[in-house]
Write an enzyme that holds these catalytic residues in place. Structure first.
Site, PDB file in Angstrom:
ATOM      1  N   GLU A 114     -31.376  14.581  17.131  1.00 44.17           N
ATOM      2  CA  GLU A 114     -31.584  13.224  17.652  1.00 44.17           C
ATOM      3  C   GLU A 114     -33.096  12.818  17.206  1.00 44.17           C
ATOM      4  O   GLU A 114     -33.135  11.494  16.604  1.00 44.17           O
ATOM      5  CB  GLU A 114     -31.286  13.126  18.814  1.00 44.17           C
ATOM      6  CG  GLU A 114     -30.148  13.404  19.421  1.00 44.17           C
ATOM      7  CD  GLU A 114     -29.902  13.170  20.952  1.00 44.17           C
ATOM      8  OE1 GLU A 114     -30.371  14.217  21.774  1.00 44.17           O
ATOM      9  OE2 GLU A 114     -29.228  12.030  21.585  1.00 44.17           O
ATOM     10  N   GLU A 134     -23.959  19.978  22.658  1.00 39.88           N
ATOM     11  CA  GLU A 134     -23.918  19.554  24.137  1.00 39.88           C
ATOM     12  C   GLU A 134     -22.441  19.921  24.987  1.00 39.88           C
ATOM     13  O   GLU A 134     -22.714  20.083  26.008  1.00 39.88           O
ATOM     14  CB  GLU A 134     -23.985  17.779  24.234  1.00 39.88           C
ATOM     15  CG  GLU A 134     -25.481  17.595  23.606  1.00 39.88           C
ATOM     16  CD  GLU A 134     -25.818  17.603  22.246  1.00 39.88           C
ATOM     17  OE1 GLU A 134     -25.206  18.058  21.383  1.00 39.88           O
ATOM     18  OE2 GLU A 134     -27.405  17.229  22.199  1.00 39.88           O
TER      19      GLU A 134
HETATM   20  C1  1HE Z   1     -34.874  27.391  24.720  1.00 40.43           C
HETATM   21  C2  1HE Z   1     -33.922  26.543  24.067  1.00 40.43           C
HETATM   22  C3  1HE Z   1     -33.828  25.264  24.472  1.00 40.43           C
HETATM   23  C4  1HE Z   1     -34.262  28.395  22.624  1.00 40.43           C
HETATM   24  N1  1HE Z   1     -34.297  25.142  25.878  1.00 40.43           N
HETATM   25  N2  1HE Z   1     -35.318  27.110  25.912  1.00 40.43           N
HETATM   26  N3  1HE Z   1     -29.918  23.051  22.542  1.00 40.43           N
HETATM   27  C5  1HE Z   1     -29.197  24.316  22.374  1.00 40.43           C
HETATM   28  O1  1HE Z   1     -27.966  24.369  23.166  1.00 40.43           O
HETATM   29  C6  1HE Z   1     -29.688  25.269  21.369  1.00 40.43           C
HETATM   30  C7  1HE Z   1     -30.149  26.625  22.491  1.00 40.43           C
HETATM   31  N4  1HE Z   1     -30.649  27.437  21.302  1.00 40.43           N
HETATM   32  C8  1HE Z   1     -30.401  28.283  20.766  1.00 40.43           C
HETATM   33  O2  1HE Z   1     -29.018  28.198  20.238  1.00 40.43           O
HETATM   34  C9  1HE Z   1     -31.075  29.307  19.593  1.00 40.43           C
HETATM   35  O3  1HE Z   1     -32.307  29.556  20.737  1.00 40.43           O
HETATM   36  C10 1HE Z   1     -31.491  28.984  18.589  1.00 40.43           C
HETATM   37  C11 1HE Z   1     -30.482  28.962  17.447  1.00 40.43           C
HETATM   38  C12 1HE Z   1     -32.296  27.636  18.357  1.00 40.43           C
HETATM   39  C13 1HE Z   1     -32.530  29.871  17.992  1.00 40.43           C
HETATM   40  O4  1HE Z   1     -32.020  31.379  18.137  1.00 40.43           O
HETATM   41  P1  1HE Z   1     -32.959  32.638  18.197  1.00 40.43           P
HETATM   42  O5  1HE Z   1     -32.094  33.885  18.382  1.00 40.43           O
HETATM   43  O6  1HE Z   1     -34.184  32.366  17.171  1.00 40.43           O
HETATM   44  O7  1HE Z   1     -33.972  32.373  19.733  1.00 40.43           O
HETATM   45  P2  1HE Z   1     -33.427  32.727  21.156  1.00 40.43           P
HETATM   46  O8  1HE Z   1     -33.778  33.921  21.670  1.00 40.43           O
HETATM   47  O9  1HE Z   1     -32.252  32.137  21.489  1.00 40.43           O
HETATM   48  O10 1HE Z   1     -34.659  31.849  22.027  1.00 40.43           O
HETATM   49  C14 1HE Z   1     -36.051  32.297  22.109  1.00 40.43           C
HETATM   50  C15 1HE Z   1     -36.714  31.514  23.262  1.00 40.43           C
HETATM   51  O11 1HE Z   1     -36.255  30.194  23.239  1.00 40.43           O
HETATM   52  C16 1HE Z   1     -35.774  32.179  24.547  1.00 40.43           C
HETATM   53  O12 1HE Z   1     -36.554  31.987  25.572  1.00 40.43           O
HETATM   54  P3  1HE Z   1     -37.127  33.247  26.014  1.00 40.43           P
HETATM   55  O13 1HE Z   1     -37.951  33.142  27.122  1.00 40.43           O
HETATM   56  O14 1HE Z   1     -35.920  34.327  26.523  1.00 40.43           O
HETATM   57  O15 1HE Z   1     -37.977  33.999  24.964  1.00 40.43           O
HETATM   58  C17 1HE Z   1     -34.763  30.858  24.759  1.00 40.43           C
HETATM   59  O16 1HE Z   1     -34.298  30.724  26.162  1.00 40.43           O
HETATM   60  C18 1HE Z   1     -35.799  29.853  24.357  1.00 40.43           C
HETATM   61  N5  1HE Z   1     -34.862  28.500  23.962  1.00 40.43           N
HETATM   62  N6  1HE Z   1     -33.552  27.119  22.628  1.00 40.43           N
HETATM   63  C19 1HE Z   1     -35.007  25.757  26.510  1.00 40.43           C
HETATM   64  N7  1HE Z   1     -33.022  24.338  24.125  1.00 40.43           N
HETATM   65  C20 1HE Z   1     -32.028  14.334  24.877  1.00 40.43           C
HETATM   66  S1  1HE Z   1     -30.388  14.926  25.242  1.00 40.43           S
HETATM   67  C21 1HE Z   1     -30.289  16.574  24.110  1.00 40.43           C
HETATM   68  C22 1HE Z   1     -29.402  17.332  24.405  1.00 40.43           C
HETATM   69  C23 1HE Z   1     -29.455  18.783  23.610  1.00 40.43           C
HETATM   70  O17 1HE Z   1     -30.469  18.908  22.975  1.00 40.43           O
HETATM   71  S2  1HE Z   1     -28.360  19.752  24.006  1.00 40.43           S
HETATM   72  C24 1HE Z   1     -28.740  21.208  22.912  1.00 40.43           C
HETATM   73  C25 1HE Z   1     -29.723  22.225  23.497  1.00 40.43           C
END
Ligand code: 1HE
Length: 263
Positions: A114, A134
């Site tokens: 976005e 989402e």
């Molecule tokens: C996060 C977030 C996040 C990672 N909010 N903390 N977005 C999503 O649904 C995407 C979610 N993320 C993923 O699918 C993956 O993290 C990735 C593909 C982006 C990267 O994967 P990877 O294996 O390199 O990293 P990871 O181990 O999943 O994440 C590393 C850390 O980042 C981990 O935290 P930690 O404390 O355990 O190390 C994750 O929890 C954190 N992290 N993504 C919070 N999104 C205005 S409305 C918009 C609506 C949306 O954007 S919906 C889509 C949300």
């Protein structure tokens, strides 16, 4: 700042181009309330002191979208206000005074897509992948995606991405019209910077009209659009800068256009 004392969004002026970095790689540059506010401050500063800007992400990913950890406990009205804050902030640069370019790599997901859609030119490297998870998260886009992404790639394709959770390659996204350039891995920032530097040399009023008149004209009826185009066209031509640039061309001081390099 995050807990480590690092700025959540970095800012650097390179010549006439502001380079703005999402700087929360440990959380994959997820956008929290503080990140979106830091982005606003950087974008406002860029509009004061630069002639173009590039937004990129530190680490292996451009942006994992909305900070889900922060979002999960938000009361209903806070969620509405949060979404409206994203809208207001993204609009300040979408319809602002200087063009914004995004350099995309790794995950360009949810709110990250976005954000990219609110900028004017998107450049992706081959590591980029695009997703709108989402539906899987039980939420909906809230950063302007249903308006901007749907208009870029079509509501049907966007709906498919949201319903199925599929990820989309840069080649596919370029074919859909969601991005304009695909470059080898690691080269998105350099390419976006090169393009931003070129745009920074345009007449500021032309850039302003491209950002502010063009998208409005695209929403008008044919008759209103053609009329508005004539007015904007005449206004830009009247500036001393336009007259000088036209003379420079006619007196052979301006660079000539060249055919593009092979794709
Ligand atoms: C996060 C977030 C996040 C990672 N909010 N903390 N977005 C999503 O649904 C995407 C979610 N993320 C993923 O699918 C993956 O993290 C990735 C593909 C982006 C990267 O994967 P990877 O294996 O390199 O990293 P990871 O181990 O999943 O994440 C590393 C850390 O980042 C981990 O935290 P930690 O404390 O355990 O190390 C994750 O929890 C954190 N992290 N993504 C919070 N999104 C205005 S409305 C918009 C609506 C949306 O954007 S919906 C889509 C949300």
């Amino acid at each position: 700042m995050d807990g480590s004392g690092e700025a959540l969004v970095s800012y650097q002026l390179q010549g006439e181009v502001a380079v703005i970095g999402l700087n929360r790689p440990g959380k994959r540059n997820a956008i929290s309330d503080r990140v979106v506010e830091a982005l606003r401050d950087a974008a406002e500063r860029a509009q004061r002191e630069a002639r173009a800007a590039v937004i990129y992400g530190e680490g292996d990913h451009f942006c994992a979208g909305l900070d889900l950890a922060e979002h999960k406990d938000k009361p209903l009205f806070d969620a509405i206000q949060g979404s409206r804050r994203w809208h207001a902030i993204f609009s300040t640069f979408e319809r602002g005074e200087i063009p914004f370019f995004t350099a995309l790599h790794g995950a360009v997901v949810g709110g990250g897509l976005e954000l990219a859609a609110a900028t004017h030119v998107r450049v992706a490297d081959e590591s980029a992948f695009f997703g709108l998870p989402e539906g899987q998260r039980g939420i909906f886009v809230g950063g302007g995606g249903s308006v901007r992404i749907a208009r870029l790639i079509g509501a049907a394709r966007m709906g498919d991405m949201m319903l199925t959770g599929r990820t989309v390659s840069p080649a596919q996204m370029e074919q859909w019209g969601g991005i304009s350039y695909v470059v080898p891995k690691g080269q998105a920032l350099a390419k976006a910077l090169e393009l931003a530097q070129a745009a920074a040399t345009n007449a500021p009023l032309s850039n302003y009209a491209i950002l502010n008149a063009l998208p409005r004209i695209a929403e008008m009826s044919v008759e209103d659009g053609l009329f508005t185009e004539s007015i904007v066209s005449a206004l830009t031509s009247e500036t001393p800068e336009a007259k000088q640039r036209l003379r420079d061309f006619l007196e052979k001081r301006a660079a000539r256009l060249k055919a593009p390099d092979a794709p």
